[in-house]
Design a protein around this motif. Structure first.
Motif, PDB file in Angstrom:
ATOM      1  N   MET A  85     -30.460 -18.236  -0.806  1.00  0.00           N
ATOM      2  CA  MET A  85     -29.056 -17.627  -0.772  1.00  0.00           C
ATOM      3  C   MET A  85     -27.944 -18.249  -1.736  1.00  0.00           C
ATOM      4  SD  MET A  85     -28.724 -18.023   3.539  1.00  0.00           S
ATOM      5  CE  MET A  85     -27.105 -17.382   3.587  1.00  0.00           C
ATOM      6  N   ALA A  86     -28.554 -19.420  -2.222  1.00  0.00           N
ATOM      7  CA  ALA A  86     -27.326 -20.150  -3.193  1.00  0.00           C
ATOM      8  C   ALA A  86     -26.731 -19.600  -4.259  1.00  0.00           C
ATOM      9  CB  ALA A  86     -28.251 -21.548  -3.711  1.00  0.00           C
ATOM     10  N   GLN A  88     -25.655 -16.853  -4.505  1.00  0.00           N
ATOM     11  CA  GLN A  88     -24.328 -15.993  -3.812  1.00  0.00           C
ATOM     12  C   GLN A  88     -23.260 -16.883  -3.409  1.00  0.00           C
ATOM     13  OE1 GLN A  88     -27.652 -14.366  -2.887  1.00  0.00           O
ATOM     14  NE2 GLN A  88     -27.128 -13.288  -5.085  1.00  0.00           N
ATOM     15  N   HIS A  89     -23.704 -18.165  -3.659  1.00  0.00           N
ATOM     16  CA  HIS A  89     -22.720 -19.357  -2.934  1.00  0.00           C
ATOM     17  C   HIS A  89     -22.622 -20.507  -4.037  1.00  0.00           C
ATOM     18  CE1 HIS A  89     -22.095 -17.500   0.976  1.00  0.00           C
ATOM     19  NE2 HIS A  89     -23.624 -17.462   0.933  1.00  0.00           N
ATOM     20  N   GLU A  91     -20.166 -22.372  -4.579  1.00  0.00           N
ATOM     21  CA  GLU A  91     -19.168 -23.499  -3.881  1.00  0.00           C
ATOM     22  C   GLU A  91     -20.063 -24.364  -3.218  1.00  0.00           C
ATOM     23  OE1 GLU A  91     -19.672 -20.327  -2.748  1.00  0.00           O
ATOM     24  OE2 GLU A  91     -19.606 -20.349  -0.489  1.00  0.00           O
ATOM     25  N   TRP A  92     -21.470 -24.158  -2.974  1.00  0.00           N
ATOM     26  CA  TRP A  92     -22.337 -25.192  -2.128  1.00  0.00           C
ATOM     27  C   TRP A  92     -22.790 -26.112  -2.931  1.00  0.00           C
ATOM     28  CZ3 TRP A  92     -26.372 -21.063   0.375  1.00  0.00           C
ATOM     29  CH2 TRP A  92     -25.499 -20.418   1.389  1.00  0.00           C
ATOM     30  N   LYS A  93     -22.523 -26.293  -4.310  1.00  0.00           N
ATOM     31  CA  LYS A  93     -22.918 -27.226  -5.390  1.00  0.00           C
ATOM     32  C   LYS A  93     -21.989 -28.469  -4.780  1.00  0.00           C
ATOM     33  CE  LYS A  93     -23.963 -24.369  -9.102  1.00  0.00           C
ATOM     34  NZ  LYS A  93     -23.143 -23.874 -10.166  1.00  0.00           N
ATOM     35  N   GLN A  95     -20.350 -28.897  -1.965  1.00  0.00           N
ATOM     36  CA  GLN A  95     -19.927 -28.858  -0.427  1.00  0.00           C
ATOM     37  C   GLN A  95     -21.259 -29.309   0.326  1.00  0.00           C
ATOM     38  OE1 GLN A  95     -18.530 -24.740   0.335  1.00  0.00           O
ATOM     39  NE2 GLN A  95     -18.584 -25.197   2.454  1.00  0.00           N
ATOM     40  N   TYR A  98     -24.439 -28.713   2.204  1.00  0.00           N
ATOM     41  CA  TYR A  98     -25.315 -27.813   1.216  1.00  0.00           C
ATOM     42  C   TYR A  98     -25.698 -28.567   0.125  1.00  0.00           C
ATOM     43  CZ  TYR A  98     -23.177 -24.397   4.512  1.00  0.00           C
ATOM     44  OH  TYR A  98     -22.844 -23.918   5.439  1.00  0.00           O
ATOM     45  N   THR A 123     -25.969 -21.190   9.379  1.00  0.00           N
ATOM     46  CA  THR A 123     -25.865 -20.455   7.812  1.00  0.00           C
ATOM     47  C   THR A 123     -27.113 -19.735   7.459  1.00  0.00           C
ATOM     48  OG1 THR A 123     -24.410 -22.392   6.891  1.00  0.00           O
ATOM     49  CG2 THR A 123     -25.569 -20.734   5.008  1.00  0.00           C
ATOM     50  N   THR A 124     -28.219 -20.258   7.649  1.00  0.00           N
ATOM     51  CA  THR A 124     -29.366 -19.693   7.466  1.00  0.00           C
ATOM     52  C   THR A 124     -30.078 -18.786   8.536  1.00  0.00           C
ATOM     53  OG1 THR A 124     -30.858 -21.404   8.029  1.00  0.00           O
ATOM     54  CG2 THR A 124     -30.253 -21.443   6.011  1.00  0.00           C
TER      55      THR A 124
END
Lengths: 325, 325
Positions: A85-86, A88-89, A91-93, A95, A98, A123-124
């Motif tokens: 999923m990463a 698409q996200h 911002e998780w880097k 946060q 995550y 989330t998953t």
């Protein structure tokens, strides 16, 4: 959904036809305790006889029916899912939790405690329909490999325990899973791998919501914990789902102790068993895993006369993919 | 616990051996719709064939398998239980909703709405162990009588529906209850009366708590709602407990509509049925009971081609205690 999960049906079907049940169990007191219990509750005229409809046996999953090292397999699913999923996200880097998961920094992740775990799970595991979730789990199971054995996770299961499941069922038992794992994660594969149908799988759950969407009925998985089927939750889950007290319980940690107490302390013939992971060569040796310790359960097993499996001594074969000795 | 619940095993066992299934159903489109569906999903080579493990059928209870007039039978249990407890609670004489119930003033009680109902349920259904509650229900069932028929409530059940249960099971179906009734209230008697084991009963529940009390494992019933298995809760309960989508659903009110939608709308051969209470002479005639109305479900049944049972026309026998025509 086409199914390509594991060829363990063969391993399951070997035992009932066998002249000697439990071939992967070495001769000795451990194996005898299982045979004696089953003969007692199934022999007409025996004072220990139990009616077939009351022959309920419950099994923990992680560490009892399949391995749970180097991490709980459902956790490995969560990590892989997060990585998928990463993109698409972005911002998780930056946060947590995550970033820690994506960098494989399990120490930082662990420092986040239960809150980090729940965030990873939600989330998953939430935000899709039940059908979509089943497909995601199925796809992962057919592609992911256990890091040490290089096999699908659904093959990293204990051959001796498959034989116990088959032996109990051949003797009129109904076998149930009672696991802290997610119920909808487990139901995808357990019928094929353990011969246990979805309606006999009890586990942890998140809230689902029913809706008609453009004339189509849909159940959506919401990011909210519904029930944790672990520790004192296990007898509660048993009562909710089965509504009958089991007469046999199989586990491997303190999280299984209340389930063993509920099933194995009471009138009539009852049976409790703990799998003790003592084989660092063929499987793993540990007293305390990420899923909990075994101290209290081992102490109570000794006091109550429950069976404790010494994996290294008692099992001549661990996994279906090994040749038997 | 010794068991003296109802002699309906006989009624259940009559049908499978019968040459003609469903003898209490008059010939016609309603009966034919059931026979056609079952033949389709069980005939090898038929395009509608469904694998045995996927032959799941779900049944509402109140108004579908047993009567629900002049009040829901579990409500009658609550009222009787409150009366039995009243001598220990003199304060109830001046306290609502207790005073209303004890005086038989159902209008005042009804004015209290859902809050009054929950208070009555918690007072009469919580505060004891699960074993104690089972005994209380069992004792009530062996002593209480339906006010009109002067029979135990477990005999005020629909003979034609017992025949459907038996017919489905004889054809490889697994039959489940999915009812708004209390799951632990229903499990006490359903195995004997309907042939449905506790693990196939899904219902509403209150929270239970596991404890070791002086070395004895105990589950205590707490005065807190856990799950309401009605309306949109029914497909959720089905997913939680069964984990597989049923292909047939039987109900009698709008509270069953989401369950019928979940089961009967989808790919492959599916079946939905509503019991319409049209017989004021032998049973009751009503469109709206204390348990809800039927408007939406009837409208959708017509649009979707589900079967609607006209009790007066379609059933030649209502209860097992009547002679068949």
């Amino acid at each position: 959904m086409t199914t390509a999960i594991s060829p363990t049906t063969l391993a399951l079907e070997e035992s009932p036809q066998d002249q000697t049940p439990l071939p992967s169990w070495n001769e000795g007191a451990t194996k005898q305790s299982i045979l004696n219990f089953v003969r007692g509750v199934t022999t007409p005229g025996d004072a220990r006889l139990v009616k077939p409809e009351e022959r309920i046996a419950v099994f923990d999953n992680d560490g009892t029916l399949w391995s749970e090292q180097p991490m709980a397999f459902q956790f490995a699913f969560g990590v892989d899912r997060l990585k998928a999923m990463a993109p698409q996200h972005p911002e998780w880097k930056d946060q947590q939790p995550y970033a820690a998961v994506l960098q494989g920094d399990m120490k930082t992740f662990a420092a986040g405690g239960m809150r980090a775990i729940i965030e990873l799970v939600m989330t998953t595991h939430a935000g899709m329909t039940t059908d979509e979730f089943s497909s995601i789990v199925h796809d992962w199971l057919t592609s992911a490999r256990h890091p040490r054995f290089d096999r699908p996770y659904t093959e990293v299961i204990f051959q001796p325990m498959l034989e116990v499941l088959a032996y109990l069922r051949a003797n009129g038992f109904k076998t149930f899973i009672v696991s802290g794992g997610g119920v909808e994660f487990m139901r995808v594969w357990m019928e094929k791998v353990y011969g246990i149908p979805p309606e006999q799988v009890v586990g942890s759950s998140i809230v689902t919501k029913f809706e008609m969407v453009a004339g189509v009925p849909v159940l959506t998985r919401l990011p909210k914990v519904d029930f944790i089927d672990d520790h004192e939750g296990k007898p509660v889950g048993i009562d909710m789902h089965i509504g009958r007290r089991p007469i046999a319980a199989f586990g491997n940690s303190d999280g299984d102790l209340p389930m063993l107490q509920w099933a194995a302390i009471g009138p009539g013939s009852r049976f409790g068993l703990l799998v003790h992971h003592t084989d660092s060569v063929r499987e793993y040796a540990y007293e305390r895993s990420s899923l909990g310790s075994l101290d209290k359960a081992l102490t109570e097993a000794e006091a109550r006369g429950w069976t404790v499996v010494d994996m290294k001594q008692d099992w001549n074969r661990i996994y279906p993919f090994e040749g038997s000795k």
